[in-house]
Design an enzyme around this catalytic site. Sequence first.
Site, PDB file in Angstrom:
ATOM      1  N   GLY A  46      77.924  54.023  -0.137  1.00  0.00           N
ATOM      2  CA  GLY A  46      78.763  53.990  -1.347  1.00  0.00           C
ATOM      3  C   GLY A  46      78.533  52.703  -2.127  1.00  0.00           C
ATOM      4  N   SER A  48      76.650  52.105  -4.625  1.00  0.00           N
ATOM      5  CA  SER A  48      76.215  52.211  -6.029  1.00  0.00           C
ATOM      6  C   SER A  48      77.378  52.105  -7.014  1.00  0.00           C
ATOM      7  CB  SER A  48      75.487  53.546  -6.243  1.00  0.00           C
ATOM      8  OG  SER A  48      76.376  54.627  -6.046  1.00  0.00           O
ATOM      9  N   SER A  49      78.605  51.985  -6.515  1.00  0.00           N
ATOM     10  CA  SER A  49      79.756  51.999  -7.429  1.00  0.00           C
ATOM     11  C   SER A  49      80.956  51.274  -6.810  1.00  0.00           C
ATOM     12  CB  SER A  49      80.122  53.466  -7.713  1.00  0.00           C
ATOM     13  OG  SER A  49      81.338  53.577  -8.406  1.00  0.00           O
ATOM     14  N   GLY A  50      81.876  50.839  -7.672  1.00  0.00           N
ATOM     15  CA  GLY A  50      83.184  50.347  -7.250  1.00  0.00           C
ATOM     16  C   GLY A  50      83.181  49.272  -6.168  1.00  0.00           C
ATOM     17  N   ARG A  71      74.394  59.112  -3.107  1.00  0.00           N
ATOM     18  CA  ARG A  71      73.623  60.316  -3.449  1.00  0.00           C
ATOM     19  C   ARG A  71      72.869  60.175  -4.765  1.00  0.00           C
ATOM     20  NH1 ARG A  71      78.809  63.930  -3.166  1.00  0.00           N
ATOM     21  NH2 ARG A  71      79.389  62.049  -4.288  1.00  0.00           N
ATOM     22  N   ASP A 100      73.252  61.993   1.348  1.00  0.00           N
ATOM     23  CA  ASP A 100      74.650  62.404   1.445  1.00  0.00           C
ATOM     24  C   ASP A 100      75.092  62.064   2.861  1.00  0.00           C
ATOM     25  OD1 ASP A 100      77.054  63.695   1.784  1.00  0.00           O
ATOM     26  OD2 ASP A 100      76.490  65.433   0.567  1.00  0.00           O
ATOM     27  N   SER A 179      89.081  51.888   4.887  1.00  0.00           N
ATOM     28  CA  SER A 179      90.186  52.857   4.886  1.00  0.00           C
ATOM     29  C   SER A 179      90.907  52.699   3.547  1.00  0.00           C
ATOM     30  CB  SER A 179      91.089  52.595   6.103  1.00  0.00           C
ATOM     31  OG  SER A 179      92.223  53.403   6.079  1.00  0.00           O
ATOM     32  N   TYR A 193      93.938  63.125   1.748  1.00  0.00           N
ATOM     33  CA  TYR A 193      93.253  61.821   1.760  1.00  0.00           C
ATOM     34  C   TYR A 193      93.734  60.931   2.913  1.00  0.00           C
ATOM     35  CZ  TYR A 193      91.727  57.270  -0.140  1.00  0.00           C
ATOM     36  OH  TYR A 193      91.154  56.032  -0.318  1.00  0.00           O
ATOM     37  N   LYS A 197      91.870  58.706   6.202  1.00  0.00           N
ATOM     38  CA  LYS A 197      91.866  57.241   6.282  1.00  0.00           C
ATOM     39  C   LYS A 197      92.598  56.751   7.538  1.00  0.00           C
ATOM     40  CE  LYS A 197      89.447  56.426   2.554  1.00  0.00           C
ATOM     41  NZ  LYS A 197      88.119  55.790   2.648  1.00  0.00           N
TER      42      LYS A 197
HETATM   43  N1  LIG Z   1      89.572  52.397  -5.659  1.00  0.00           N
HETATM   44  C1  LIG Z   1      90.681  52.397  -4.957  1.00  0.00           C
HETATM   45  O1  LIG Z   1      91.795  52.306  -5.505  1.00  0.00           O
HETATM   46  C2  LIG Z   1      90.615  52.501  -3.450  1.00  0.00           C
HETATM   47  C3  LIG Z   1      91.757  52.142  -2.720  1.00  0.00           C
HETATM   48  C4  LIG Z   1      91.703  52.226  -1.338  1.00  0.00           C
HETATM   49  C5  LIG Z   1      90.559  52.635  -0.703  1.00  0.00           C
HETATM   50  N2  LIG Z   1      89.467  52.982  -1.423  1.00  0.00           N
HETATM   51  C6  LIG Z   1      88.277  53.436  -0.707  1.00  0.00           C
HETATM   52  O2  LIG Z   1      87.204  52.568  -1.016  1.00  0.00           O
HETATM   53  C7  LIG Z   1      85.982  53.298  -1.006  1.00  0.00           C
HETATM   54  C8  LIG Z   1      85.273  53.108  -2.328  1.00  0.00           C
HETATM   55  O3  LIG Z   1      86.109  53.583  -3.354  1.00  0.00           O
HETATM   56  P1  LIG Z   1      85.767  53.342  -4.897  1.00  0.00           P
HETATM   57  O4  LIG Z   1      87.027  53.493  -5.624  1.00  0.00           O
HETATM   58  O5  LIG Z   1      84.969  52.121  -5.035  1.00  0.00           O
HETATM   59  O6  LIG Z   1      84.876  54.658  -5.166  1.00  0.00           O
HETATM   60  P2  LIG Z   1      83.771  55.010  -6.266  1.00  0.00           P
HETATM   61  O7  LIG Z   1      83.775  54.061  -7.382  1.00  0.00           O
HETATM   62  O8  LIG Z   1      83.972  56.457  -6.586  1.00  0.00           O
HETATM   63  O9  LIG Z   1      82.428  54.884  -5.422  1.00  0.00           O
HETATM   64  C9  LIG Z   1      82.188  55.764  -4.362  1.00  0.00           C
HETATM   65  C10 LIG Z   1      80.804  55.515  -3.824  1.00  0.00           C
HETATM   66  O10 LIG Z   1      80.600  56.372  -2.686  1.00  0.00           O
HETATM   67  C11 LIG Z   1      79.415  57.166  -2.909  1.00  0.00           C
HETATM   68  N3  LIG Z   1      79.596  58.450  -2.264  1.00  0.00           N
HETATM   69  C12 LIG Z   1      80.609  59.347  -2.444  1.00  0.00           C
HETATM   70  N4  LIG Z   1      80.402  60.435  -1.692  1.00  0.00           N
HETATM   71  C13 LIG Z   1      79.255  60.221  -0.994  1.00  0.00           C
HETATM   72  C14 LIG Z   1      78.516  60.964  -0.062  1.00  0.00           C
HETATM   73  N5  LIG Z   1      78.918  62.188   0.339  1.00  0.00           N
HETATM   74  N6  LIG Z   1      77.376  60.454   0.447  1.00  0.00           N
HETATM   75  C15 LIG Z   1      76.950  59.226   0.055  1.00  0.00           C
HETATM   76  N7  LIG Z   1      77.603  58.470  -0.819  1.00  0.00           N
HETATM   77  C16 LIG Z   1      78.746  58.959  -1.352  1.00  0.00           C
HETATM   78  C17 LIG Z   1      79.299  57.259  -4.445  1.00  0.00           C
HETATM   79  O11 LIG Z   1      77.982  57.518  -4.888  1.00  0.00           O
HETATM   80  P3  LIG Z   1      77.446  59.029  -5.153  1.00  0.00           P
HETATM   81  O12 LIG Z   1      78.575  59.783  -5.798  1.00  0.00           O
HETATM   82  O13 LIG Z   1      76.246  58.868  -6.016  1.00  0.00           O
HETATM   83  O14 LIG Z   1      77.098  59.570  -3.814  1.00  0.00           O
HETATM   84  C18 LIG Z   1      79.701  55.830  -4.813  1.00  0.00           C
HETATM   85  O15 LIG Z   1      78.635  54.953  -4.596  1.00  0.00           O
HETATM   86  C19 LIG Z   1      86.355  54.748  -0.711  1.00  0.00           C
HETATM   87  O16 LIG Z   1      86.193  54.984   0.667  1.00  0.00           O
HETATM   88  C20 LIG Z   1      87.811  54.822  -1.094  1.00  0.00           C
HETATM   89  O17 LIG Z   1      88.491  55.823  -0.393  1.00  0.00           O
HETATM   90  C21 LIG Z   1      89.461  52.912  -2.791  1.00  0.00           C
END
Ligand SMILES: NC(=O)c1ccc[n+]([C@@H]2O[C@H](COP(=O)([O-])OP(=O)(O)OC[C@H]3O[C@@H](n4cnc5c(N)ncnc54)[C@H](OP(=O)(O)O)[C@@H]3O)[C@@H](O)[C@H]2O)c1
Length: 336
Positions: A46, A48-50, A71, A100, A179, A193, A197
């Site tokens: 993951g 590539s983003s966030g 992905r 994936d 998580s 969700y 977690k």
């Molecule tokens: N943002 C929040 O508020 C928050 C709070 C608590 C926890 N989290 C957790 O922190 C993590 C990152 O969240 P984020 O908000 O930064 O998410 P995000 O911006 O949507 O980034 C998600 C990343 O995961 C990759 N990904 C998703 N499904 C995948 C798969 N099946 N195989 C390989 N790569 C995959 C995406 O790339 P591709 O789509 O190109 O595969 C992307 O790089 C997550 O586990 C989320 O549950 C986030």
Amino acid sequence: MPWVALLLAAGGVAVLSALLMVLYMGSLVTSPKPMSLSGAHVVVTGGSSGIGKSIAVECFKQGAFITLLARNESRLVEAKKEIEKYAVNDKQVVQCISVDVSKDCASVERVIKQAQDKLGPVDMLVNCAGTSVTGKFEELGISNFEELMSVNYLGSVYPARAVITTMKERRMGRIVFVSSQAGQVGLFGFTAYSATKFALRGLAEALQMEVKPYNVYITVAYPPDTDTPGFAEENKTKLLETRLISESSPVCKPEHVAKIIIKDSIQGKFSSSVGTDGHMLNVLTSGMSPMSSLAEALETVLCMGVFRIIGQYYIASFDSIVRRCMIQKEKSEKTD
Ligand SMILES: NC(=O)c1ccc[n+]([C@@H]2O[C@H](COP(=O)([O-])OP(=O)(O)OC[C@H]3O[C@@H](n4cnc5c(N)ncnc54)[C@H](OP(=O)(O)O)[C@@H]3O)[C@@H](O)[C@H]2O)c1
């Protein structure tokens, strides 16, 4: 007077018992040697983003070599370019591989082998790939439950399986499971969700007990709401109740969250939290989880009761939001 002597004796026994308890706890807590990321190979799923991308940037700034797994290839290439701007020496490499992580263990093992062939054994694995869906339990599709469990849970199991044997052989390594605060407390709209977690915590506790003698340390990170593309996507379909509950705490920057996660993993801390709410949740949910320092152990013993009272205040205010939304909805249905 005999009762004064009795009181003094009781006080003395209490102080002595507390001291013995501190000494005993101190003998149980083992803190690992902090790890250096300079020259280390860090794999970020993951990435590539966030939060994952910010974690990769943070590790790169500390001199690490990075493998990004996700992905979408064009987003991976964009992220690679962005991360490369933060190089601290001209030997550093960022490689990205499209996969994936949720589909099958064999293909994840294959890409991690490919990553190791180029950059050497993995020193730190950060499982950050994840996704979320919110909605009422009966209104979510069964496929939502299945997909979230595949990505958020199995998508962390497979990469961990791919690196663990080598980490044990080398007697070093760090694994992070990202998580969420929703993995510490179940909230309205997060039935699919939250379960995924919470599952990471069980996995992490059991795995930590297995790998601790091999000097491999596990961290479970519990980020709060964080300003990422994934969070923006989640907000598009968030229920009113979930939104009102979420608004009770501020939204964090991914760079800030990433810094804390990496610092805690380097130090071998089992639980990683952000902010005051996060810290309180960590203490409240510490249960039987491994303690990383005597200070942490003492804090949980001393603060648990007070935090439980504060936590119940929060739960009562969330319950009241849910009740008000229900009454409002019923009223508007009657007038329609
Ligand atoms: N943002 C929040 O508020 C928050 C709070 C608590 C926890 N989290 C957790 O922190 C993590 C990152 O969240 P984020 O908000 O930064 O998410 P995000 O911006 O949507 O980034 C998600 C990343 O995961 C990759 N990904 C998703 N499904 C995948 C798969 N099946 N195989 C390989 N790569 C995959 C995406 O790339 P591709 O789509 O190109 O595969 C992307 O790089 C997550 O586990 C989320 O549950 C986030």
